[in-house]
Design a protein around this motif. Structure first.
Motif, PDB file in Angstrom:
ATOM      1  N   LEU A 112      13.013 -24.103  -1.771  1.00 12.70           N
ATOM      2  CA  LEU A 112      11.540 -24.479  -1.346  1.00 12.70           C
ATOM      3  C   LEU A 112      10.840 -23.824  -0.663  1.00 12.70           C
ATOM      4  O   LEU A 112      11.317 -23.333   0.426  1.00 12.70           O
ATOM      5  N   LEU A 113       9.891 -23.086  -1.015  1.00  7.63           N
ATOM      6  CA  LEU A 113       8.897 -22.116  -0.202  1.00  7.63           C
ATOM      7  C   LEU A 113       7.787 -23.016   0.590  1.00  7.63           C
ATOM      8  O   LEU A 113       7.004 -23.377   0.176  1.00  7.63           O
ATOM      9  N   LEU A 114       8.342 -23.641   1.836  1.00  5.41           N
ATOM     10  CA  LEU A 114       7.508 -24.434   2.507  1.00  5.41           C
ATOM     11  C   LEU A 114       6.709 -23.981   3.733  1.00  5.41           C
ATOM     12  O   LEU A 114       6.131 -24.257   4.436  1.00  5.41           O
ATOM     13  N   GLU A 115       7.362 -22.662   3.938  1.00 10.49           N
ATOM     14  CA  GLU A 115       6.843 -21.791   5.183  1.00 10.49           C
ATOM     15  C   GLU A 115       6.343 -20.460   4.626  1.00 10.49           C
ATOM     16  O   GLU A 115       6.804 -20.021   3.835  1.00 10.49           O
ATOM     17  N   PRO A 116       5.203 -19.961   5.476  1.00 13.00           N
ATOM     18  CA  PRO A 116       4.775 -18.785   5.196  1.00 13.00           C
ATOM     19  C   PRO A 116       5.716 -17.686   5.702  1.00 13.00           C
ATOM     20  O   PRO A 116       5.025 -17.006   6.571  1.00 13.00           O
ATOM     21  N   LYS A 117       6.748 -17.531   5.054  1.00 11.90           N
ATOM     22  CA  LYS A 117       7.818 -16.403   5.402  1.00 11.90           C
ATOM     23  C   LYS A 117       8.353 -15.916   4.389  1.00 11.90           C
ATOM     24  O   LYS A 117       8.529 -16.297   3.236  1.00 11.90           O
ATOM     25  N   PRO A 130       5.540 -16.353   0.168  1.00 16.59           N
ATOM     26  CA  PRO A 130       4.719 -17.496  -0.173  1.00 16.59           C
ATOM     27  C   PRO A 130       3.611 -17.960   0.650  1.00 16.59           C
ATOM     28  O   PRO A 130       3.700 -17.722   1.932  1.00 16.59           O
ATOM     29  N   ALA A 131       2.607 -18.756   0.141  1.00 17.47           N
ATOM     30  CA  ALA A 131       1.536 -19.070   0.790  1.00 17.47           C
ATOM     31  C   ALA A 131       1.401 -20.614   0.597  1.00 17.47           C
ATOM     32  O   ALA A 131       0.659 -21.176  -0.168  1.00 17.47           O
ATOM     33  N   PRO A 132       2.610 -21.375   1.247  1.00 18.96           N
ATOM     34  CA  PRO A 132       2.711 -23.019   0.882  1.00 18.96           C
ATOM     35  C   PRO A 132       1.466 -23.553   1.508  1.00 18.96           C
ATOM     36  O   PRO A 132       0.900 -23.093   2.614  1.00 18.96           O
ATOM     37  N   LEU A 133       1.007 -24.729   0.792  1.00 16.54           N
ATOM     38  CA  LEU A 133      -0.163 -25.335   1.698  1.00 16.54           C
ATOM     39  C   LEU A 133       0.680 -26.578   2.380  1.00 16.54           C
ATOM     40  O   LEU A 133       1.820 -26.943   2.186  1.00 16.54           O
ATOM     41  N   GLY A 159       3.823 -12.103  -4.622  1.00 15.24           N
ATOM     42  CA  GLY A 159       3.187 -13.412  -3.749  1.00 15.24           C
ATOM     43  C   GLY A 159       2.875 -14.295  -4.667  1.00 15.24           C
ATOM     44  O   GLY A 159       3.222 -14.328  -6.060  1.00 15.24           O
ATOM     45  N   LEU A 160       3.037 -15.533  -3.955  1.00 12.69           N
ATOM     46  CA  LEU A 160       3.234 -16.997  -4.594  1.00 12.69           C
ATOM     47  C   LEU A 160       2.067 -17.875  -3.579  1.00 12.69           C
ATOM     48  O   LEU A 160       2.228 -18.041  -2.557  1.00 12.69           O
TER      49      LEU A 160
END
Lengths: 376, 883
Positions: A112-117, A130-133, A159-160
């Motif tokens: 789960l990519l929930l943080e911009p790292k 990742p650029a999650p909202l 990039g996602l």
């Protein structure tokens, strides 16, 4: 030579209120089954990872069952699934993701990519940015940090993101969650996998919207596909290959009837539609009672051919002809009533609509009265 | 339709068969008096058509009292080129037969055929009533009912419509009414007759509304959930950005710094307070010393004052002492005066006593003198009295005897008078110088004399005359005189007197003596009321008393010439006493005054001594000096303290202790608030987390979407039904409107026929007809305008006429539509006047050219000019009975 399956906007949990109950539940179900097909495709295509660019869930508070079903549907592919949070399932303080984790529904191979790292997948030869909202909507470009993010040498920079590429999409897409059109270039990305736009759209060679894998709107924009993306090495141009994944085709059809031959044209057009589609038909113009009768018959047959067949006939006026009236034995004052209703249905007003409906009822009643006599 | 023959048997009054034949086209007039059977005939025709042959409610048809009778009616008529024969029997042998040409119908079939032909219906049970009579009800008018048109037209309405509808040919719709029924049925599924929703339709609406409510609730829950998520996000962000740095610690440090600064300032303030106290003490000491110095100075002034006071007191004492001899002198004098006054008073009293004694002696002496005189007189008087009494005794005479004497005397006198009266009166008037002798007496002059006895009068010259007095009593009188004379002489002897006069003198002397004795006795009683002896004793007593007094007086000192009267002496003593008291008081007062003055003088002297001693004390000067020195020291000390205080105050002011205190409070409060906030946040986060976890599991949005779906479907269904209801409503309205418009087209021919008859009655009048083919308003020319009247408002006669005209017009209309028309009028137009009746006859005659009319009347004279041969029912009956 890493290979990805790029998909987005699964919108799990979406309900279809405009359809009949049976159709709606089948269409809602289709959103789960497409995941299974995606898993199969990923396995078949031996991808290194599945990239899901946001809006996996349509809402934050879907039922536990829905959450479980979603992750279980991914079982067909055992490689890494990279799930990004979008605007519908933003990683808020409390979110569907938090619940999924609490429920223990998330399999190990699902990240789960929930943080911009930056996250590195050295085995697969790539690092993902990742650029999650984390808010439902933002006016900041969440991919901005990609420009400064460092990744190990030799790994692809993937990039996602989920949002609207600035200046690229039609106005109707809200301009929240903006993404710079040249982000792939400025951040030195090999590929920027995007979600939010439900159709397939390549902004440039490295910036692509996959669209939703299962169509849920009457929009002919390449929805219902997933992308197989091959990138030979860092810096190499990605090869993007769409694969149809959708079960149902959504077709919006509009036609105007003016002369008798228009009816034939309409029927042949409708005949040509893919069977089992979700059809939305709007007719206007005018038709005589005989033509209206045969149209009704045709439409009920067509309804059986498709998953859903919705018609909008309020723009279609019934114009009874002398022959109609004679055929219906609508003599005396009944004939006068038909004439008056014919006149009243002109225009767009509610009264006109009532008159149109009244005329249709009257024609139906007269026809029913006729038929038993004809049968004798 | 033409009725040709009528046959009745066992029906009401027609116990015997009645046969009427040769009925003609046009008017058939039946006349006869009341109860001749007109109404029975009408009833028979009605029964033949309207009553079921099986009906048991028709026993009125039987002849009275004959319950076994079978009323029978047979009718023959021509219609549509065929000959119809109807035979109907009731009650006894129920039967119905209908022959039409060669066809035969019986029972109910026959009845239904007739009903359909004529346009009426049967009662479902019981006797036929007005509402069943349909078209015949309109054309067959019962007695007295011709004016009532509304009821019959209503009852005939349906039959009229269907009878006349066929005549409308091309305008009517073949399936229109069926279609209307169908639309009505379809509409009834959704709407009630009043346009309200039906139960099913309403349920759809309710379902939708309930779904909408649920959806709203869910939407609200979702919104709440979202807000809580946002709230949680905000809290967590705050926790991260604010609480993680522990900002309250910084605040605490600031508070401590401010506190330590404040503590220093507070120490200054404490010192300041001490010094201010010292300053205060210093100033108070100065005041004390100054007071002492001032006191020293004051003592000098006081001594002067006290010297003056002392002198004044002494002066006053001396003054007081000087006044004493004067006062003592006065007292002595007063004492002497007092003593003298007392002596004089004693003297005065003695003098007074003596005077009194003297007076008493004088008085007693004077009385003694008087008493001596009285005693002497009394003794003399006593002697006189003794002598008087002796004399009185000697003069005593028997008053009774004297009285008797007196009476005897008087009786004698009276006898004398009587003698004179009896005597002859001899009056005489003699000439001068002449004289006569009477008896013995010679008389002259004139006079009178009485003659008791025979007396001789001798007239000189003449001779003698003897005068013999007449009467018999003279002798008696003489005797009585003699008796009395003897009594008188005895009495005189008894009394020892010579005459009465002597007796009376002696009696008077006796009385005078008695009075003298009485007077003397009174004098004596006056002088010695208690007797002479008592008087003498009193005299002796006084004499002894006088002697005693004289002795007392002799003992008293001699009278002094200057002795004052006792009253004056007493007043003088009183004055002297008062004066003495005043003098003594003055002396006492002075004594007191003097001791006070002595005391005051002594105390003033003591005061003066004391102060003087003090002032003369040897260390006084030293003390004064010492105090003065100390005062100087204190002043110096005050200056020093003031300078120190000023300096410190500046220092304190500069440090702004209030602000420091506020700072301490502010920083401390801030720190506490921050910490509390952080704690609250932590708690809120925990609570929100828990709550959201719980709510998230409910799948709110999924539920909401499901409800949304359901809601949308219900809405669609509701909208569809609404549209359908509206469409059906419109359709029904249109169909009915069109149909009604069509009905109105029937009004025109009816109107035409009405006007045809009406113009015969009221030229240029107009009778309007409503959409139910009901005559409504009569419009007649009236003067220059028009008069309008609804049918019910017209007079009875006019209503009757309008009723008949209307019925004839319907008959015309029905005839045009190819329907049978038979008109039966039972005693119609009885309320019409002759003129109107004439017109109505023209109308009836005109109508009779198109319809057969049976007219019954009990007024044959009214209908003679109708152009029809009247049949007399009574005649018929007789004829039949005979035949």
């Amino acid at each position: 030579m890493p290979r990805f399956l790029h998909t987005a906007d699964w919108q799990i949990g979406r309900q279809y209120s405009r359809f009949a109950e049976e159709d709606a539940s089948i269409l809602a179900d289709a959103r789960f089954t497409v995941i299974e097909r995606l898993a199969t495709l990923a396995t078949e295509q031996s991808v290194d990872a599945v990239l899901v660019a946001g809006d996996v869930f349509d809402a934050q508070t879907v039922s536990d069952r829905t959450i479980h079903r979603t992750f279980q549907a991914m079982a067909g592919f055992t490689g890494p699934w990279l799930l990004l949070s979008g605007n519908h399932d933003a990683a808020l303080a409390e979110s569907v993701w938090a619940r999924a984790q609490r429920l223990g529904a998330v399999p190990d191979n699902v990240d789960l990519l929930l943080e911009p790292k930056v996250r590195e997948y050295p085995e697969q030869g790539f690092a993902v940015l990742p650029a999650p909202l984390t808010q439902r909507q933002t006016y900041d470009d969440l991919t901005e940090w990609f420009d400064r993010a460092e990744t190990p040498e030799g790994l692809l920079r993937i990039g996602l993101a989920h949002g609207s590429v600035e200046g690229q999409l039609a106005e109707e897409i809200d301009s929240t969650n903006p993404i710079a059109a040249d982000r792939a270039a400025t951040a030195g990305l090999d590929y920027l996998a995007l979600g939010d736009w439900h159709g397939f759209k390549a902004i440039n060679a490295r910036t692509v919207y996959s669209g939703t894998p299962e169509q849920e709107r009457f929009k002919d924009n390449g929805a219902g596909q997933a992308l197989i993306v091959d990138i030979d090495q860092p810096g190499a141009e990605p090869r993007v290959q769409p694969h149809a994944t959708g079960e149902f085709t959504w077709i919006k059809h509009q036609s105007t009837l003016a002369v008798a031959s228009d009816m034939d044209r309409l029927m042949s057009e409708l005949d040509a539609l893919l069977p089992r589609s979700v059809v939305d038909l709007t007719l206007d113009g005018e038709v005589d009672l005989a033509g209206y009768q045969s149209l009704q018959q045709y439409l009920s047959a067509a309804e059986a051919r498709h998953r859903s067949f919705q018609t909008h006939l309020s723009g279609l006026n019934l114009m009874p002809t002398e022959e109609d009236i004679a055929a219906l034995h609508a003599d005396g004052y009944v004939g006068e009533v038909i004439d008056e209703l014919g006149e009243r249905q002109e225009g767009e007003s509610e009264d006109a609509d009532t008159a149109r409906q009244a005329l249709a009822i009257l024609a139906g009643m007269l026809r029913e009265t006729e038929q038993p006599e004809g049968a004798q | 339709m033409k009725l040709t023959r009528l046959h009745l048997e066992q029906l009401k009054q027609f116990r015997q068969p009645l046969e009427i034949t040769d009925l003609t086209d046009g008017i058939n007039l039946f006349v006869g008096p009341n109860e001749s059977g007109k109404s029975t005939l009408v009833r028979a025709i009605r029964a033949a058509f309207f009553e079921r042959y099986k009906s048991s409610s028709v026993d009125d048809l039987q002849p009275w009292g004959d319950t076994s009778a079978t009323p029978e009616i047979e009718l023959e008529f021509d219609w549509q080129g065929e000959h119809w024969t109807l035979n109907k029997r009731f009650l006894g042998k129920k039967r119905c037969d209908l022959k039409v040409g060669s066809q035969h119908f019986s029972g109910e079939e026959a009845e239904e055929k007739l009903a359909e032909m004529l346009g009426y219906q049967f009662a479902s049970r019981g006797a036929s009533k007005a509402e069943h009579w349909g078209i015949p009800g309109l054309l067959w008018v019962e007695q007295g009912a011709v004016q009532d048109i509304q009821g019959p037209v209503n009852h005939a309405g349906e039959h009229l419509q269907s009878a006349l509808g066929q005549s409308l040919g091309e305008v009517a719709s073949s399936g229109g009414d069926e279609l209307i029924a169908q639309v009505e049925k379809a509409r009834a599924e959704l709407l009630t007759s009043t346009g309200k929703e039906t139960k099913d339709y309403k349920k759809v609406q309710d379902d939708y509304r309930q779904s909408q409510e649920r959806l709203d609730a869910l939407n609200q829950s979702v919104e709440q959930y979202r807000q809580q998520v946002d709230q949680l996000g905000k809290l967590m962000e705050q926790k991260q950005s604010i609480d993680a740095t522990r900002p309250w610690e910084d605040q605490r440090r600031k508070a401590e710094a401010a506190q330590s600064q404040l503590t220093e300032v507070q120490r200054w303030q404490s010192e300041q307070q001490q010094e201010q106290q010292a300053l205060e003490n210093c100033r108070q000491s100065q005041a004390v010393y100054r007071q002492q110095l001032s006191d020293f100075e004051n003592q000098q002034h006081q001594l002067a004052q006290r010297t003056a006071d002392k002198n004044k007191a002494e002066e006053r004492l001396q003054e007081c002492q000087a006044r004493r001899p004067q006062l003592e002198q006065r007292q002595k004098q007063a004492q002497a005066a007092y003593e003298q006054a007392r002596t004089r008073l004693t003297q005065a009293r003695q003098q007074a006593e003596r005077a009194r004694l003297q007076q008493e002696v004088d008085q007693l002496a004077e009385r003694q003198q008087t008493r001596a005189d009285n005693l002497k007189q009394a003794i003399e008087l006593q002697q006189t009295l003794q002598k008087g009494r002796e004399q009185l005794q000697s003069t005593e005479i028997d008053p009774k005897a004297l009285d008797r004497l007196k009476q005897t005397d008087r009786k004698l006198a009276e006898l004398t008078i009587q003698q004179k009266a009896l005597a002859t009166r001899l009056s005489y008037e003699l000439e001068a110088g002449k004289e006569i002798t009477v008896g013995t007496d010679t008389v002259t002059g004139e006079g009178e004399t009485l003659l008791l006895d025979a007396t001789d009068v001798t007239i000189p010259g003449v001779g003698r005359l003897r005068v013999q007095p007449g009467g018999t009593d003279v002798a008696d009188l003489q005797r009585r005189q003699d008796a009395l004379e003897s009594e008188r002489a005895g009495l005189l002897r008894q009394l020892n007197i010579a005459s009465l006069t002597e007796g009376e003198q002696r009696a008077a002397e006796h009385q005078r003596l008695a009075q003298q004795v009485e007077r003397d006795q009174a004098l004596l009683d006056n002088l010695a009321p208690k007797g002479v002896d008592t008087l003498r004793a009193a005299f002796e007593l006084d004499r002894t008393r006088l002697e005693t007094l004289n002795e007392q007086l002799a003992q008293k000192p001699d009278a002094q010439a200057d002795a004052p009267p006792a009253e004056n002496a007493e007043a003088e003593l009183e004055t002297a006493t008062t004066e003495l008291k005043l003098a003594e008081d003055a002396l006492t007062n002075h004594q007191r005054e003097q001791s006070l003055a002595e005391q005051a003088s002594a105390s003033a002297k003591a005061e003066w001594d004391k102060l003087n001693t003090e002032l003369q004390a040897p260390d006084r000067k030293a003390r004064e000096q010492q105090i003065s020195d100390q005062l100087t020291d204190l002043k110096a000390q005050e200056r020093k303290l003031l300078a120190a205080i000023d300096a410190r105050q500046t220092q304190i002011d500069a440090a702004q202790p209030e602000l420091l205190e506020q700072d301490v409070e502010r920083f401390t409060t801030s720190a506490q608030a921050m910490e509390a906030q952080a704690r609250d946040r932590e708690r809120d986060i925990r609570i929100l987390h828990a709550r959201l976890e719980e709510q998230g599991a409910q799948g709110l949005e999924e539920k909401r979407d499901e409800e949304q779906q359901k809601n949308q479907r219900l809405q669609q269904r509701r909208d569809e039904l609404a549209r359908r209801a509206k469409a059906l409503d419109l359709l029904l309205t249109l169909l009915k409107d069109k149909r009604q418009a069509l009905t109105r087209q029937l009004q025109a021919p009816l109107q035409k026929h009405l006007n045809h008859y009406l113009k015969l009655l009221f030229p240029q009048a107009h009778l309007s007809v409503d959409e139910h083919l009901m005559p409504t308003t009569l419009t007649r020319p009236q003067g220059t305008g028009e008069e309008q009247g609804d049918l019910p408002s017209l007079s009875y006669g006019a209503r009757e006429q309008m009723g008949l005209i209307s019925r004839l017009a319907y008959a015309d209309l029905l005839r045009e539509a190819g329907k049978p028309t038979l008109i039966i009028l039972d005693d119609a137009l009885v309320h019409s006047d002759a003129e109107r009746l004439d017109q109505m006859k023209r109308i009836l005659f005109d109508a009779a050219r198109r319809h057969q009319i049976l007219l019954f009347s009990c007024h044959p004279e009214n209908w003679r000019d109708l152009g029809a041969t009247p049949r007399d029912l009574q005649g018929l009956k007789i004829t039949d009975t005979g035949g």
